[in-house]
Each structure stands twice: as structure tokens, then as C-alpha cells.
Scaffold this motif. Structure first.
Motif, PDB file in Angstrom:
ATOM      1  N   GLY A  95       6.759  -4.112  -4.776  1.00  0.00           N
ATOM      2  CA  GLY A  95       5.661  -4.605  -3.950  1.00  0.00           C
ATOM      3  C   GLY A  95       4.643  -3.528  -3.636  1.00  0.00           C
ATOM      4  N   VAL A  96       5.136  -2.321  -3.347  1.00  0.00           N
ATOM      5  CA  VAL A  96       4.235  -1.199  -3.051  1.00  0.00           C
ATOM      6  C   VAL A  96       3.501  -0.760  -4.313  1.00  0.00           C
ATOM      7  N   PHE A  97       4.187  -0.781  -5.443  1.00  0.00           N
ATOM      8  CA  PHE A  97       3.567  -0.408  -6.721  1.00  0.00           C
ATOM      9  C   PHE A  97       2.389  -1.320  -7.049  1.00  0.00           C
ATOM     10  N   LEU A  98       2.533  -2.616  -6.815  1.00  0.00           N
ATOM     11  CA  LEU A  98       1.453  -3.551  -7.127  1.00  0.00           C
ATOM     12  C   LEU A  98       0.206  -3.283  -6.295  1.00  0.00           C
ATOM     13  N   ARG A  99       0.373  -2.783  -5.078  1.00  0.00           N
ATOM     14  CA  ARG A  99      -0.772  -2.524  -4.211  1.00  0.00           C
ATOM     15  C   ARG A  99      -1.364  -1.138  -4.430  1.00  0.00           C
ATOM     16  N   PHE A 100      -0.509  -0.114  -4.541  1.00  0.00           N
ATOM     17  CA  PHE A 100      -0.999   1.263  -4.516  1.00  0.00           C
ATOM     18  C   PHE A 100      -0.867   2.010  -5.836  1.00  0.00           C
TER      19      PHE A 100
ATOM     20  N   CYS B  77       1.667   6.437  -8.700  1.00  0.00           N
ATOM     21  CA  CYS B  77       1.538   7.850  -8.347  1.00  0.00           C
ATOM     22  C   CYS B  77       1.063   8.058  -6.915  1.00  0.00           C
ATOM     23  N   SER B  78       1.149   7.018  -6.095  1.00  0.00           N
ATOM     24  CA  SER B  78       0.689   7.152  -4.721  1.00  0.00           C
ATOM     25  C   SER B  78       1.814   7.662  -3.824  1.00  0.00           C
ATOM     26  N   MET B  79       1.440   8.211  -2.703  1.00  0.00           N
ATOM     27  CA  MET B  79       2.416   8.713  -1.740  1.00  0.00           C
ATOM     28  C   MET B  79       3.247   7.567  -1.171  1.00  0.00           C
ATOM     29  N   GLU B  80       2.618   6.403  -0.953  1.00  0.00           N
ATOM     30  CA  GLU B  80       3.333   5.263  -0.407  1.00  0.00           C
ATOM     31  C   GLU B  80       4.454   4.818  -1.340  1.00  0.00           C
ATOM     32  N   PHE B  81       4.170   4.797  -2.647  1.00  0.00           N
ATOM     33  CA  PHE B  81       5.179   4.398  -3.614  1.00  0.00           C
ATOM     34  C   PHE B  81       6.331   5.397  -3.654  1.00  0.00           C
ATOM     35  N   CYS B  82       6.024   6.687  -3.638  1.00  0.00           N
ATOM     36  CA  CYS B  82       7.071   7.712  -3.685  1.00  0.00           C
ATOM     37  C   CYS B  82       7.973   7.642  -2.463  1.00  0.00           C
ATOM     38  N   ILE B  83       7.381   7.451  -1.287  1.00  0.00           N
ATOM     39  CA  ILE B  83       8.178   7.336  -0.066  1.00  0.00           C
ATOM     40  C   ILE B  83       9.051   6.095  -0.122  1.00  0.00           C
ATOM     41  N   CYS B  84       8.489   4.988  -0.570  1.00  0.00           N
ATOM     42  CA  CYS B  84       9.246   3.749  -0.654  1.00  0.00           C
ATOM     43  C   CYS B  84      10.388   3.879  -1.657  1.00  0.00           C
TER      44      CYS B  84
ATOM     45  N   ILE C 172      11.978  -2.159   4.966  1.00  0.00           N
ATOM     46  CA  ILE C 172      11.193  -2.022   6.210  1.00  0.00           C
ATOM     47  C   ILE C 172       9.910  -1.246   5.946  1.00  0.00           C
ATOM     48  N   TYR C 173      10.009  -0.129   5.231  1.00  0.00           N
ATOM     49  CA  TYR C 173       8.821   0.672   4.948  1.00  0.00           C
ATOM     50  C   TYR C 173       7.839  -0.089   4.070  1.00  0.00           C
ATOM     51  N   ALA C 174       8.337  -0.775   3.053  1.00  0.00           N
ATOM     52  CA  ALA C 174       7.454  -1.504   2.140  1.00  0.00           C
ATOM     53  C   ALA C 174       6.680  -2.591   2.882  1.00  0.00           C
ATOM     54  N   ILE C 175       7.365  -3.351   3.723  1.00  0.00           N
ATOM     55  CA  ILE C 175       6.682  -4.410   4.471  1.00  0.00           C
ATOM     56  C   ILE C 175       5.680  -3.806   5.442  1.00  0.00           C
ATOM     57  N   TYR C 176       6.067  -2.708   6.102  1.00  0.00           N
ATOM     58  CA  TYR C 176       5.141  -2.048   7.018  1.00  0.00           C
ATOM     59  C   TYR C 176       3.878  -1.582   6.294  1.00  0.00           C
ATOM     60  N   VAL C 177       4.051  -0.940   5.158  1.00  0.00           N
ATOM     61  CA  VAL C 177       2.902  -0.423   4.407  1.00  0.00           C
ATOM     62  C   VAL C 177       2.013  -1.571   3.931  1.00  0.00           C
ATOM     63  N   LEU C 178       2.613  -2.630   3.424  1.00  0.00           N
ATOM     64  CA  LEU C 178       1.821  -3.739   2.886  1.00  0.00           C
ATOM     65  C   LEU C 178       1.074  -4.485   3.976  1.00  0.00           C
ATOM     66  N   VAL C 179       1.693  -4.664   5.126  1.00  0.00           N
ATOM     67  CA  VAL C 179       1.057  -5.442   6.194  1.00  0.00           C
ATOM     68  C   VAL C 179       0.126  -4.573   7.040  1.00  0.00           C
ATOM     69  N   ALA C 180       0.586  -3.400   7.462  1.00  0.00           N
ATOM     70  CA  ALA C 180      -0.206  -2.563   8.364  1.00  0.00           C
ATOM     71  C   ALA C 180      -1.417  -1.954   7.662  1.00  0.00           C
ATOM     72  N   LEU C 181      -1.232  -1.430   6.470  1.00  0.00           N
ATOM     73  CA  LEU C 181      -2.367  -0.826   5.781  1.00  0.00           C
ATOM     74  C   LEU C 181      -3.350  -1.881   5.302  1.00  0.00           C
ATOM     75  N   ASP C 182      -2.872  -3.084   5.043  1.00  0.00           N
ATOM     76  CA  ASP C 182      -3.764  -4.177   4.663  1.00  0.00           C
ATOM     77  C   ASP C 182      -4.674  -4.549   5.829  1.00  0.00           C
ATOM     78  N   SER C 183      -4.137  -4.596   7.047  1.00  0.00           N
ATOM     79  CA  SER C 183      -4.970  -4.937   8.200  1.00  0.00           C
ATOM     80  C   SER C 183      -5.967  -3.824   8.503  1.00  0.00           C
ATOM     81  N   ASP C 184      -5.556  -2.560   8.301  1.00  0.00           N
ATOM     82  CA  ASP C 184      -6.494  -1.447   8.485  1.00  0.00           C
ATOM     83  C   ASP C 184      -7.640  -1.534   7.488  1.00  0.00           C
ATOM     84  N   ARG C 185      -7.350  -1.925   6.270  1.00  0.00           N
ATOM     85  CA  ARG C 185      -8.383  -2.023   5.243  1.00  0.00           C
ATOM     86  C   ARG C 185      -9.386  -3.108   5.593  1.00  0.00           C
TER      87      ARG C 185
END
Length: 70
Positions: free
Chosen positions: A20-25, A28-35, A48-61
Motif C-alpha cells: 500500500g505504501v509502495f503504490l503511494r510513495f 525508494c521513499s523513506m516511508e516505504f523503507c520504514i514500513c 499501523i504505520y502503513a495506515i497512518y502514512v496513507l491516511v495522515a499524509l493524504d489529509s496533509d496533502r
């Protein structure tokens, strides 16, 4: 359309968190490596991290896009 894509990414993040994180970022992104690291260490922290990144960073964008247009 973006909400449908977010829903699909969250579903994929539950099944395989890095996917899920790969499809968004990308791979080679930091989010993918952490996930990926969290998923290797424990499946639940990866989810938990993947859902947080997908939902929280999406709202920030979307907030930044709104302020850019205004």
C-alpha cells in the motif's frame, strides 16, 4: 476518485503493508523503507504505520492543495 484510491491502498496495506505504501510513495521513499522494516519486525506495527502514512499524509496533502489554490 482520490477517496477510492485511498480506500484501495488502505485495503492493500492491511493485507501487505509495504504494498500500500509502495503504490503511494514508490520503492525508494523513506516511508516505504520504514514500513518494510516495521513489517519485517512485526506485522501489526507495519499495518499501523502503513495506515497512518496513507491516511495522515493524504489529509496533509489535500490541506496544502487547498491553501495553494486559495
Amino acid at each position: 476518485m482520490a477517496n477510492g484510491c485511498t480506500f484501495l491502498e488502505v485495503l492493500l496495506a492491511i493485507v501487505l503493508p509495504p504494498l500500500g505504501v509502495f503504490l503511494r510513495f514508490g520503492c525508494c521513499s523513506m516511508e516505504f523503507c520504514i514500513c518494510l522494516l516495521l513489517t519485517i519486525l512485526g506485522y501489526v506495527p507495519g499495518i499501523i504505520y502503513a495506515i497512518y502514512v496513507l491516511v495522515a499524509l493524504d489529509s496533509d496533502r489535500h490541506e496544502r492543495e487547498y491553501y495553494t489554490l486559495a
